[in-house]
Design a protein around this motif. Structure first.
Motif, short mmCIF file in Angstrom:
data_model
loop_
_atom_site.label_atom_id
_atom_site.label_comp_id
_atom_site.label_asym_id
_atom_site.label_seq_id
_atom_site.Cartn_x
_atom_site.Cartn_y
_atom_site.Cartn_z
N HIS A 11 3.98 -6.28 2.60
CA HIS A 11 3.54 -7.72 2.43
C HIS A 11 3.88 -7.84 0.81
CE1 HIS A 11 1.04 -8.49 5.83
NE2 HIS A 11 1.13 -7.45 5.90
N TYR A 12 3.80 -7.08 -0.10
CA TYR A 12 4.10 -7.33 -1.57
C TYR A 12 5.70 -7.72 -1.63
CZ TYR A 12 4.97 -6.40 -6.61
OH TYR A 12 5.34 -6.34 -7.75
N ALA A 13 6.77 -6.92 -0.83
CA ALA A 13 8.08 -7.20 -0.87
C ALA A 13 8.13 -8.66 -0.42
CB ALA A 13 8.82 -6.51 -0.19
N ILE A 14 7.60 -9.16 0.41
CA ILE A 14 7.77 -10.55 0.93
C ILE A 14 7.36 -11.23 -0.12
CG2 ILE A 14 7.05 -12.30 2.59
CD1 ILE A 14 6.44 -9.93 4.59
N ALA A 15 6.57 -11.41 -0.93
CA ALA A 15 5.92 -12.06 -2.17
C ALA A 15 7.33 -12.06 -3.24
CB ALA A 15 4.69 -11.59 -2.85
N ARG A 16 7.52 -10.77 -3.34
CA ARG A 16 8.94 -10.41 -4.14
C ARG A 16 10.15 -11.33 -3.81
NH1 ARG A 16 10.53 -4.88 -5.15
NH2 ARG A 16 11.70 -6.01 -7.05
N ALA A 17 10.23 -11.65 -2.69
CA ALA A 17 11.29 -12.17 -2.16
C ALA A 17 11.52 -13.45 -2.31
CB ALA A 17 11.24 -12.12 -0.55
N ILE A 18 10.45 -14.25 -2.81
CA ILE A 18 10.39 -15.71 -3.13
C ILE A 18 10.02 -15.64 -4.80
CG2 ILE A 18 9.61 -16.53 -1.06
CD1 ILE A 18 7.00 -17.00 -2.06
N ASP A 19 9.89 -14.56 -5.40
CA ASP A 19 9.71 -14.32 -6.86
C ASP A 19 8.30 -14.83 -7.40
OD1 ASP A 19 10.31 -13.29 -9.39
OD2 ASP A 19 11.30 -15.41 -9.94
N CYS A 20 7.39 -14.62 -6.27
CA CYS A 20 6.02 -14.99 -6.59
C CYS A 20 4.85 -13.91 -6.37
CB CYS A 20 5.73 -16.25 -5.58
SG CYS A 20 4.08 -16.96 -6.08
N THR A 21 5.05 -12.90 -7.22
CA THR A 21 4.21 -11.66 -6.91
C THR A 21 2.76 -12.04 -7.36
OG1 THR A 21 4.76 -11.03 -9.30
CG2 THR A 21 5.99 -10.11 -7.45
N ALA A 22 2.50 -13.33 -7.98
CA ALA A 22 1.26 -13.81 -8.15
C ALA A 22 0.57 -14.00 -6.92
CB ALA A 22 1.33 -15.11 -9.16
N ALA A 23 1.35 -14.50 -6.04
CA ALA A 23 0.71 -14.61 -4.76
C ALA A 23 -0.11 -13.47 -4.41
CB ALA A 23 1.37 -15.26 -3.65
N TRP A 24 0.49 -12.34 -4.45
CA TRP A 24 -0.02 -11.15 -3.96
C TRP A 24 -1.16 -10.58 -4.87
CZ3 TRP A 24 -0.27 -8.49 0.59
CH2 TRP A 24 -0.69 -6.92 0.20
N GLU A 25 -0.86 -10.83 -6.15
CA GLU A 25 -1.93 -10.30 -7.06
C GLU A 25 -3.25 -11.06 -6.83
OE1 GLU A 25 0.13 -10.92 -10.64
OE2 GLU A 25 1.36 -9.34 -10.48
N THR A 26 -3.16 -12.52 -6.42
CA THR A 26 -4.31 -13.20 -6.32
C THR A 26 -5.02 -12.90 -5.38
OG1 THR A 26 -3.16 -15.21 -7.02
CG2 THR A 26 -4.82 -15.91 -5.61
N ILE A 27 -4.61 -12.40 -4.22
CA ILE A 27 -5.36 -11.89 -2.85
C ILE A 27 -5.88 -10.45 -3.12
CG2 ILE A 27 -4.16 -13.54 -1.37
CD1 ILE A 27 -2.78 -11.20 -0.07
N GLN A 28 -5.72 -9.80 -4.20
CA GLN A 28 -6.08 -8.39 -4.30
C GLN A 28 -7.53 -8.14 -3.87
OE1 GLN A 28 -4.01 -5.48 -4.15
NE2 GLN A 28 -2.81 -7.17 -3.35
N ASP A 29 -8.13 -8.91 -4.81
CA ASP A 29 -9.72 -8.86 -4.84
C ASP A 29 -10.18 -9.51 -3.57
OD1 ASP A 29 -9.88 -7.29 -6.98
OD2 ASP A 29 -10.64 -9.22 -8.23
N ILE A 30 -9.62 -10.93 -3.06
CA ILE A 30 -10.11 -11.49 -1.87
C ILE A 30 -10.10 -10.65 -0.67
CG2 ILE A 30 -9.43 -13.34 -0.37
CD1 ILE A 30 -8.37 -14.85 -2.95
N LYS A 31 -8.99 -9.85 -0.65
CA LYS A 31 -8.89 -9.00 0.54
C LYS A 31 -9.69 -7.39 0.46
CE LYS A 31 -4.16 -6.85 -0.32
NZ LYS A 31 -4.61 -5.41 0.24
#
Length: 276
Positions: free
Chosen positions: A179-199
């Motif tokens: 899942h993290y790699a998909i966020a990296r594919a659009i150069d938006c790792t902040a999206a993954w970091e945002t959901i860490q606590d949420i999930k």
């Protein structure tokens, strides 16, 4: 379990561990034994550029997720600081983040304890995660490169090996990396970091659900459909596959709560259902 070089940069992988932890003194070991805390010192590296508080947060968070510290386990700043041989300040910072993530609770005059899982927060977390990750995968389907697709395919192969070995810890680490790699594919790792606590609550249920309620083969097939949508550069197919994958937890939540009642709070249904 080796992982692809393209996916090895996951900042919060549960497979990560420090190679140079500080040795604890005899008194610290005895204190840890008294309270029954797992030895988490391998997760701490004083040579790392990452703040100590963040490392402690991640070590405790993972221990809670994988059941090393069950609901009701007491924690104190002194005991944890003794275990890691650090001051109380970074431990206090980690505790605050864990309370914000909903996995620790502070009871006045009683102390700090590992919190039970909230079914409502699981559904809320899934709802928010779905909104973010479906948007991410739609954009990735347009811009993902052949090299990035190859890395995801290699990750999927390793997931199959982990499933064959019934290695749920390795599978979960690879799932996170996928899942993290998909966020990296659009150069938006902040999206993954945002959901860490949420999930956070989702991750606790996910661990309990493997492999009986949510078979690894099923999750791998869902990942394969996400990858197929990305390979076809089809945003709608990729989004639909991601949505179905993230809704799997709604299927497993009820059975898991019934099997593990001591792990869960009483349910509080939403006024507007988030599961549809």
């Amino acid at each position: 379990m080796p992982t692809s070089n393209h996916l090895a940069e996951l900042p919060s992988s549960s497979a990560a561990a420090s190679s140079a932890p500080r040795k604890r003194g005899r008194a610290a070991a005895q204190a840890n034994a008294r309270v029954g805390l797992p030895d988490l010192t391998a997760h701490l590296s004083f040579d790392s550029h990452e703040p100590i508080g963040k490392q402690i947060f991640r070590a405790l968070r993972e221990a809670i997720f994988v059941g090393q510290m069950v609901p009701g386990t007491p924690l104190s700043e002194k005991e944890v600081s003794d275990m890691f041989q650090v001051s109380r300040q970074p431990v206090r910072e980690a505790f605050i983040k864990l309370v914000e993530a909903g996995v620790l609770q502070v009871l006045p005059q009683r102390g700090t304890f590992v919190k039970r899982i909230s079914p409502r927060r699981v559904r809320e977390g899934r709802f928010i995660r779905e909104a973010i990750e479906t948007a991410v995968v739609r954009k990735a389907a347009v811009s993902i490169t052949d090299e990035q697709l190859q890395a995801l395919a290699e990750n999927l192969r390793e997931q199959k090996l982990a499933a064959k070995a019934n290695d749920t810890a390795a599978f979960l680490a690879l799932d996170e990396a996928f899942h993290y790699a998909i966020a990296r594919a659009i150069d938006c790792t902040a999206a993954w970091e945002t959901i860490q606590d949420i999930k956070a609550q989702m991750d606790r249920v996910r661990y309990l659900s493997l492999p009986d309620v949510s078979p690894l083969d099923l999750l791998i097939r869902q990942h394969a459909k996400i990858l197929a949508g990305l390979r076809a550069h089809d945003p709608t197919a990729a989004e639909d596959a991601m949505r179905r994958h993230l809704r799997e937890i709604l299927v497993s939540l009820g059975p898991i709560a019934e099997r593990n009642p001591a792990w869960f709070e009483a349910d509080e249904p939403e006024r507007v259902p988030l599961s549809s």
